[in-house]
Design a protein around this motif. Structure first.
Motif, PDB file in Angstrom:
ATOM      1  N   SER A  78      -3.224 -14.648 -11.246  1.00 28.59           N
ATOM      2  CA  SER A  78      -3.974 -13.393 -11.356  1.00 28.59           C
ATOM      3  C   SER A  78      -4.621 -13.266 -12.728  1.00 28.59           C
ATOM      4  O   SER A  78      -5.756 -12.810 -12.861  1.00 28.59           O
ATOM      5  N   LEU A  79      -3.881 -13.672 -13.761  1.00 31.51           N
ATOM      6  CA  LEU A  79      -4.392 -13.573 -15.128  1.00 31.51           C
ATOM      7  C   LEU A  79      -5.598 -14.497 -15.310  1.00 31.51           C
ATOM      8  O   LEU A  79      -6.590 -14.128 -15.953  1.00 31.51           O
ATOM      9  N   LEU A 109       9.970  -9.844  -9.560  1.00 32.57           N
ATOM     10  CA  LEU A 109       8.632  -9.271  -9.683  1.00 32.57           C
ATOM     11  C   LEU A 109       8.603  -8.062 -10.615  1.00 32.57           C
ATOM     12  O   LEU A 109       7.722  -7.935 -11.456  1.00 32.57           O
ATOM     13  N   LEU A 129      10.133 -17.965 -11.347  1.00 33.85           N
ATOM     14  CA  LEU A 129       9.005 -18.905 -11.460  1.00 33.85           C
ATOM     15  C   LEU A 129       7.903 -18.560 -10.468  1.00 33.85           C
ATOM     16  O   LEU A 129       6.714 -18.608 -10.801  1.00 33.85           O
ATOM     17  N   ASP A 130       8.302 -18.208  -9.240  1.00 36.83           N
ATOM     18  CA  ASP A 130       7.294 -17.815  -8.245  1.00 36.83           C
ATOM     19  C   ASP A 130       6.488 -16.616  -8.731  1.00 36.83           C
ATOM     20  O   ASP A 130       5.263 -16.585  -8.638  1.00 36.83           O
ATOM     21  N   ALA A 131       7.212 -15.616  -9.238  1.00 41.10           N
ATOM     22  CA  ALA A 131       6.531 -14.408  -9.719  1.00 41.10           C
ATOM     23  C   ALA A 131       5.627 -14.746 -10.902  1.00 41.10           C
ATOM     24  O   ALA A 131       4.475 -14.292 -10.985  1.00 41.10           O
ATOM     25  N   LEU A 132       6.141 -15.576 -11.807  1.00 42.96           N
ATOM     26  CA  LEU A 132       5.379 -15.953 -12.998  1.00 42.96           C
ATOM     27  C   LEU A 132       4.118 -16.720 -12.618  1.00 42.96           C
ATOM     28  O   LEU A 132       3.032 -16.482 -13.167  1.00 42.96           O
ATOM     29  N   ASP A 133       4.240 -17.624 -11.651  1.00 44.82           N
ATOM     30  CA  ASP A 133       3.068 -18.408 -11.257  1.00 44.82           C
ATOM     31  C   ASP A 133       2.018 -17.535 -10.576  1.00 44.82           C
ATOM     32  O   ASP A 133       0.815 -17.703 -10.796  1.00 44.82           O
ATOM     33  N   GLY A 134       2.486 -16.599  -9.770  1.00 44.91           N
ATOM     34  CA  GLY A 134       1.538 -15.673  -9.149  1.00 44.91           C
ATOM     35  C   GLY A 134       0.818 -14.839 -10.197  1.00 44.91           C
ATOM     36  O   GLY A 134      -0.402 -14.645 -10.135  1.00 44.91           O
ATOM     37  N   PHE A 135       1.577 -14.397 -11.176  1.00 49.50           N
ATOM     38  CA  PHE A 135       0.983 -13.594 -12.241  1.00 49.50           C
ATOM     39  C   PHE A 135      -0.016 -14.418 -13.057  1.00 49.50           C
ATOM     40  O   PHE A 135      -1.102 -13.942 -13.401  1.00 49.50           O
ATOM     41  N   ARG A 136       0.336 -15.666 -13.345  1.00 48.60           N
ATOM     42  CA  ARG A 136      -0.580 -16.510 -14.123  1.00 48.60           C
ATOM     43  C   ARG A 136      -1.884 -16.758 -13.363  1.00 48.60           C
ATOM     44  O   ARG A 136      -2.960 -16.783 -13.958  1.00 48.60           O
TER      45      ARG A 136
END
Lengths: 356, 356
Positions: free
Chosen positions: A241-242, A172, A232-239
């Motif tokens: 949010s974006l 994260l 990947l989990d962090a990236l998907d959560g961020f995407r």
């Protein structure tokens, strides 16, 4: 990492002699010249022979391999740690290879820069920085205390976390930002082609946000390989949010977008500063070590969860029976109270020692 | 912005007196105390009365409104500029309200920080910074030259861009990064809830990447409103890049991911540093001004495209006929040659003046 560690340990008189090995003979020579080591060894096993404390400051991908090389030279009582940026795999794989009586504790100093190698070594790199340790159910409290004291001697601050939670947190707070910075840099560079005057005009925001993109691709590949799922989990959560935020802008929902920007501003402004060097008085917190595996990891993690650093750690009257007590030193009475609360809520018997 | 400008202009003796107005009387009083202005005015029109040069350093959303307030006090020959972070709307709306004989040139200094207000004013804020100007077809070369010299006197470097290209470039290099930083900060803060110890462990990368998230939400709402379409384009391009990069990680395409990280590293490392204060010799480039509207904007933009700053600009023998010559001063012979090439390729007759 290793060069900075040697410089700091020697200048602070924490270890003597400091013996170093590097796969690159020129780097090792430069380490001698710069005073990062007292002696150079001709192979990893020679370097660790007779050592009290061994730091594996190699690239992440070869930590286990190098540990296998040094394992025959390790003798009971020796303490080995590493400085790798991911911890679960290393702690698991090295842990299964530790010779009897030898101690291994995973570590990760939150320090460093986009610069690499002995030429970038900096005696003050760890000063005021956090240094995460990942004790396990098998971690020996006395060995842990030795490592905490050594790290404290570098003016760094120890935070304990289980290896898997370390990796999730770093996904994260480190791996996601790095990934985003690299993608942003590459996207912007592509979009700016044909506008040669423009990159000159990049302001501080863009420069700040893309600074880590100049880090070593090899290092980051190693980190992302080890921690792919959490990243990947962090990236998907961020995407997600974006996409939500994009929807606010596209839909001209200025109120919603204003709330998002204000929440981000508040979060950033309330983010604690880098800890810096300890300035407050040390306060002792005594904790009974229950007679079960993993007690030390549980205690140190409970303290870490309260945001409190353990500045020092001793085992007191451990020889008196199955139950011992670990004495933690933390900075200031507030921190001591927070640590005590967190320990108590996790079922430990903890008490702040009143000073006279 | 206004406070820093006043401090710099006064300390460098660029203007006397510096007269200021602020909607907040306490800010205006503090500006007097700090020496950012020589005199305070009781309203915007009084502040600009008799001025040679007027800087509108207001929030973006009220620039046009404030211009309408000062318009009755403007007299022929006066030069007005602004420091707004978007340019198309401001240049269009103010441009249509400029009284006859008065000059307006849009400006955007690439400087500032997440701190606001007169208390954050810094005499050196513009030193070595880029200052984008957005001349139009109507821009008067002599007025432009005056503004270039004033900005040069602040030790800033002028880069000319058409307003719409300024806005596209800023969408990419400023508004997108800001948006991403805010979303990243908010997402991470949310994910870190219940882990009070973790934010302490955020490293330099996370801190760098989220620094701009602490900027004023109001300021950014204004920017995103003005430049919504270009910001959405930049955001969508970035999201596509992010999805592609995610695919590499999810698919364990380490070679492809390594190439992406290496390309980003190379792009970041080749990014020009902030320009800094001019150190080289000035070289003159003479350019014939064709007898058509927009000649100055065309000339300055062609130079900007070559990545060259115009350090000074004079009109020579403009009175001799319809055709005049503009003399540009740029830093060093390389820059002069690049400017000459770019001008020639855009159809201008340009020549580097050989020094004796």
């Amino acid at each position: 990492m290793g060069g900075s560690l040697g410089l700091a340990a020697r200048s602070k008189g924490l270890a003597s002699p400091v013996v170093g090995f590097d796969i690159d003979p020129r780097a090792l020579e430069l380490a001698l010249e710069r005073g990062a080591v007292d002696e150079s060894a001709s192979d990893p096993a020679e370097a660790v022979s007779g050592a009290d404390l061994v730091f594996l400051s190699t690239p992440l991908r070869v930590i286990v391999e190098v540990f296998e090389e040094i394992a025959p030279a390790l003798t009971p009582g020796m303490l080995v740690t590493d400085v790798g940026s991911t911890k679960s795999r290393v702690v698991r794989e090295v842990g299964s290879r530790v010779p009897r009586g030898v101690h291994f504790i995973g570590g990760h100093p939150i320090a460093g820069s986009e610069h690499e190698g002995i030429s970038a070594a900096d005696e003050d790199l760890y000063r005021g920085a956090y240094w995460i340790l990942t004790p396990t159910d098998e971690t020996d409290p006395a060995a842990y205390g030795r490592l905490v004291r050594f790290i404290g001697g570098l003016d760094a601050r120890v935070l304990a976390l289980p290896a898997d939670r370390h990796d999730e947190a770093m996904a994260l707070m480190s791996h996601l930002p790095q990934f985003v910075a690299s993608v942003l840099m590459e996207f912007a560079a592509d979009a700016m082609k044909g506008e040669p005057g423009l990159p000159f005009a990049a302001g501080g925001g863009f420069r700040d946000m893309t600074r880590v993109a100049s880090s070593s691709p090899d290092m980051w590949l190693g980190i992302l390989r080890d921690n792919r799922e959490a990243a990947l989990d962090a990236l998907d959560g961020f995407r997600d949010s974006l996409s939500q935020a994009r929807g606010l802008l596209a839909g001209e929902d200025w109120e919603g977008l204003g709330e998002l920007l204000a929440a981000a501003q508040a979060a950033r402004r309330s983010m604690p500063e880098k800890p810096g060097v300890r300035v407050g008085d040390l306060v002792e917190v005594d904790v009974e070590i229950p007679d079960r595996p993993g007690a030390l990891a549980g205690i140190t993690t409970a303290v870490g969860e309260s945001g409190v650093n353990i500045e020092d750690l001793h085992i007191v009257h451990s020889a008196e029976g199955a139950r011992g007590t670990v004495r933690l030193l933390v900075e200031g009475r507030d921190a001591a109270a927070r640590a005590e609360d967190s320990l108590t809520s996790h079922g430990y018997r903890a008490s702040v020692r009143e000073s006279e």
